[in-house]
Design an enzyme around this catalytic site. Structure first.
Site, PDB file in Angstrom:
ATOM      1  N   ALA A  70       0.826  -1.029   0.185  1.00 48.51           N
ATOM      2  CA  ALA A  70      -0.110   0.003  -0.143  1.00 48.51           C
ATOM      3  C   ALA A  70       0.856   1.169   0.063  1.00 48.51           C
ATOM      4  O   ALA A  70       2.150   1.063   0.518  1.00 48.51           O
ATOM      5  CB  ALA A  70      -0.929   0.068   1.267  1.00 48.51           C
ATOM      6  N   GLY A 115       0.829  -5.665   0.804  1.00 51.80           N
ATOM      7  CA  GLY A 115      -0.140  -5.775  -0.365  1.00 51.80           C
ATOM      8  C   GLY A 115       0.051  -6.391  -1.584  1.00 51.80           C
ATOM      9  O   GLY A 115      -0.588  -6.890  -2.486  1.00 51.80           O
ATOM     10  N   GLU A 118       0.515 -10.075  -0.978  1.00 47.52           N
ATOM     11  CA  GLU A 118      -0.886 -10.436  -1.093  1.00 47.52           C
ATOM     12  C   GLU A 118      -1.716 -10.480  -2.129  1.00 47.52           C
ATOM     13  O   GLU A 118      -2.538 -11.400  -2.679  1.00 47.52           O
ATOM     14  CB  GLU A 118      -1.759  -9.839   0.214  1.00 47.52           C
ATOM     15  N   GLU A 138       4.747  -5.487   7.069  1.00 45.08           N
ATOM     16  CA  GLU A 138       3.823  -4.540   8.054  1.00 45.08           C
ATOM     17  C   GLU A 138       4.246  -4.592   9.387  1.00 45.08           C
ATOM     18  O   GLU A 138       4.190  -3.442  10.008  1.00 45.08           O
ATOM     19  CB  GLU A 138       2.363  -5.160   8.036  1.00 45.08           C
TER      20      GLU A 138
HETATM   21  N1  DAK Z   1       4.659   3.425  -0.261  1.00 44.45           N
HETATM   22  C1  DAK Z   1       4.957   4.539  -0.838  1.00 44.45           C
HETATM   23  N2  DAK Z   1       6.129   4.862  -1.470  1.00 44.45           N
HETATM   24  C2  DAK Z   1       6.926   3.449  -1.647  1.00 44.45           C
HETATM   25  C3  DAK Z   1       6.464   2.472  -1.184  1.00 44.45           C
HETATM   26  C4  DAK Z   1       5.577   2.226  -0.320  1.00 44.45           C
HETATM   27  N3  DAK Z   1       4.805   1.006  -0.006  1.00 44.45           N
HETATM   28  N4  DAK Z   1       7.693   1.406  -1.397  1.00 44.45           N
HETATM   29  C5  DAK Z   1       8.722   2.384  -1.822  1.00 44.45           C
HETATM   30  N5  DAK Z   1       8.286   3.627  -2.017  1.00 44.45           N
HETATM   31  C6  DAK Z   1       9.089   4.613  -2.729  1.00 44.45           C
HETATM   32  C7  DAK Z   1      10.131   5.194  -1.583  1.00 44.45           C
HETATM   33  O1  DAK Z   1       9.521   6.113  -0.838  1.00 44.45           O
HETATM   34  C8  DAK Z   1      11.027   5.748  -2.588  1.00 44.45           C
HETATM   35  O2  DAK Z   1      10.544   7.053  -2.744  1.00 44.45           O
HETATM   36  P1  DAK Z   1      11.384   8.419  -3.198  1.00 44.45           P
HETATM   37  O3  DAK Z   1      12.182   8.395  -1.748  1.00 44.45           O
HETATM   38  O4  DAK Z   1      12.373   7.840  -4.233  1.00 44.45           O
HETATM   39  O5  DAK Z   1      10.582   9.475  -3.528  1.00 44.45           O
HETATM   40  C9  DAK Z   1      10.953   4.946  -3.927  1.00 44.45           C
HETATM   41  O6  DAK Z   1       9.886   4.175  -3.896  1.00 44.45           O
HETATM   42  C10 DAK Z   1      12.078   4.159  -4.092  1.00 44.45           C
HETATM   43  O7  DAK Z   1      12.266   3.271  -2.535  1.00 44.45           O
HETATM   44  P2  DAK Z   1      13.572   3.268  -1.940  1.00 44.45           P
HETATM   45  O8  DAK Z   1      14.433   4.469  -1.962  1.00 44.45           O
HETATM   46  O9  DAK Z   1      12.902   3.092  -0.429  1.00 44.45           O
HETATM   47  O10 DAK Z   1      14.238   1.820  -2.546  1.00 44.45           O
HETATM   48  P3  DAK Z   1      15.160   0.876  -1.805  1.00 44.45           P
HETATM   49  O11 DAK Z   1      15.774   0.000  -3.075  1.00 44.45           O
HETATM   50  O12 DAK Z   1      16.057   1.466  -0.903  1.00 44.45           O
HETATM   51  O13 DAK Z   1      14.145  -0.084  -0.999  1.00 44.45           O
HETATM   52  C11 DAK Z   1      11.949  -1.320  -0.566  1.00 44.45           C
HETATM   53  C12 DAK Z   1      13.174  -0.890  -1.484  1.00 44.45           C
HETATM   54  C13 DAK Z   1      10.799  -1.929  -1.161  1.00 44.45           C
HETATM   55  C14 DAK Z   1      12.712  -2.429   0.322  1.00 44.45           C
HETATM   56  C15 DAK Z   1      11.643  -0.128   0.227  1.00 44.45           C
HETATM   57  O14 DAK Z   1      11.350   1.018  -0.592  1.00 44.45           O
HETATM   58  C16 DAK Z   1      10.624  -0.757   1.317  1.00 44.45           C
HETATM   59  O15 DAK Z   1      10.795  -0.992   2.280  1.00 44.45           O
HETATM   60  N6  DAK Z   1       9.320  -0.052   1.022  1.00 44.45           N
HETATM   61  C17 DAK Z   1       8.411  -0.275   1.637  1.00 44.45           C
HETATM   62  C18 DAK Z   1       7.637  -1.702   1.687  1.00 44.45           C
HETATM   63  C19 DAK Z   1       6.652  -1.804   2.653  1.00 44.45           C
HETATM   64  O16 DAK Z   1       6.618  -1.610   3.764  1.00 44.45           O
HETATM   65  N7  DAK Z   1       5.238  -2.187   2.172  1.00 44.45           N
HETATM   66  C20 DAK Z   1       4.143  -2.398   2.942  1.00 44.45           C
HETATM   67  C21 DAK Z   1       3.112  -1.512   3.245  1.00 44.45           C
HETATM   68  S1  DAK Z   1       1.773  -1.944   4.150  1.00 44.45           S
HETATM   69  C22 DAK Z   1      -5.564  -4.687   2.609  1.00 44.45           C
HETATM   70  C23 DAK Z   1      -4.752  -4.842   1.491  1.00 44.45           C
HETATM   71  C24 DAK Z   1      -3.396  -4.498   1.375  1.00 44.45           C
HETATM   72  C25 DAK Z   1      -2.814  -3.879   2.507  1.00 44.45           C
HETATM   73  C26 DAK Z   1      -3.538  -3.634   3.707  1.00 44.45           C
HETATM   74  C27 DAK Z   1      -4.951  -4.105   3.859  1.00 44.45           C
HETATM   75  N8  DAK Z   1      -6.715  -5.294   2.740  1.00 44.45           N
HETATM   76  C28 DAK Z   1      -7.491  -6.076   1.443  1.00 44.45           C
HETATM   77  C29 DAK Z   1      -7.492  -4.800   3.845  1.00 44.45           C
HETATM   78  C30 DAK Z   1      -1.425  -3.514   2.320  1.00 44.45           C
HETATM   79  C31 DAK Z   1      -0.681  -3.015   3.330  1.00 44.45           C
HETATM   80  C32 DAK Z   1       0.868  -2.922   3.071  1.00 44.45           C
HETATM   81  O17 DAK Z   1       1.192  -3.138   1.967  1.00 44.45           O
END
Ligand code: DAK
Length: 264
Positions: A70, A115, A118, A138
């Protein structure tokens, strides 16, 4: 490939030979799903459900990102009601993908996190490139998966391995996901789309009603008792036997020619 159709600023569709490819095109955020993207995906799937021209869906991403979860920017400083609203919407859209009558293939090119992982699990098959990374991070945000991560993943790989992924938030590559039975094949990045399309076209060539029934039977069978599932299988087969496509399939075999299936 046919012309590209823009579904949303970050979602692009192309079609060929009964296969629709939906690409998440938001490389700057590694494919992170904003609310607008989830809404657009939801209406796209609603239309696809009744689109007989499309026999298989392939879902993929761009560059280093499949879907990095997300959009975390939208998680910051929103009210609990708005947060819950987003969760409800996502759940509905994810369920729509799971229940899509046509089979869906996730072609995972890069990060499939939260997500994004998922979403891949809502597809019937996952094909991964060697650059793919799967995980449920998460817990690192002080949250937990809300799109089936604690439920769907557990049914697929068992409780201990699911808990290890959910509670550590660690990432795994395609080879490990393949060993767990989550991924059907792992290929070099250049081979990802050819492999996913070959799988999709191999399914799209088969009798559409039999394909849809097959998907539904396997999924429903997992959720019901053995006796009821076996009975449904018999009923489906009995119904398929009455279809034009079954007559055509049998006739084509006996006449030693390719079958021409019409989906009726
Ligand atoms: N959201 C927003 N921006 C993101 C992002 C995210 N999830 N993931 C990456 N980015 C952005 C970064 O902020 C960065 O942007 P700038 O700084 O360049 O503007 C750009 O993408 C490149 O990322 P990094 O600079 O961080 O790149 P790295 O290679 O250093 O690292 C990484 C890559 C994928 C390991 C890292 O970006 C990371 O850890 N990202 C976050 C991943 C994360 O925590 N995702 C889970 C979020 S919670 C549901 C369904 C779905 C969900 C919930 C409920 N239902 C059906 C009810 C989902 C929840 C989630 O997904």
């Amino acid at each position: 490939m046919s012309e590209q159709r823009q579904i949303h600023e970050h979602l692009v569709e192309t079609r060929r030979n009964g296969v629709a490819v939906l690409r998440v095109n938001r490389e700057s955020a590694l494919g992170a799903l904003s609310r607008g993207m989830v809404e657009a995906l939801g209406s796209y799937l609603e239309d696809l459900r009744v689109d007989d021209e499309v026999r298989v869906l392939v879902l993929t991403g761009t560059g280093r990102g499949f879907v990095a979860g997300a959009d975390i920017n939208e998680y910051s400083e929103v009210s609990r009601a708005a947060f819950d609203g987003y969760q409800r919407l996502s759940l509905e859209v994810f369920e729509r993908l799971t229940r899509l009558p046509q089979p869906a293939v996730a072609a995972v090119n890069g990060y499939a996190l939260g997500g994004g992982f998922e979403l891949a699990l809502c597809c019937d098959f996952v094909v991964a490139s060697t650059a793919a990374r799967f995980g449920l991070p998460e817990v690192k945000l002080g949250l937990l998966p809300g799109g089936g991560g604690t439920v769907r993943l557990t049914r697929l790989i068992g409780a201990p391995r699911a808990k290890e992924l959910v509670l550590t938030g660690r990432r795994m590559d395609g080879a490990e996901a393949e060993r767990m039975g989550l991924v059907t094949s792992v290929v070099e990045p250049a081979e990802l789309m050819p492999t996913a399309l070959a799988l999709a076209e191999g399914i799209a060539d088969q009798a559409p009603l039999a394909v849809r029934e097959g998907k539904r039977l396997v999924d429903d069978g997992l959720e019901s008792g053995l006796g009821a599932a076996l009975l449904r299988e018999q009923q489906s087969l009995s119904w398929l036997y009455t279809t034009e496509d079954a007559r055509e399939g049998v006739a084509a075999f006996l006449e030693k020619r390719e079958a021409r299936f019409l989906g009726r």
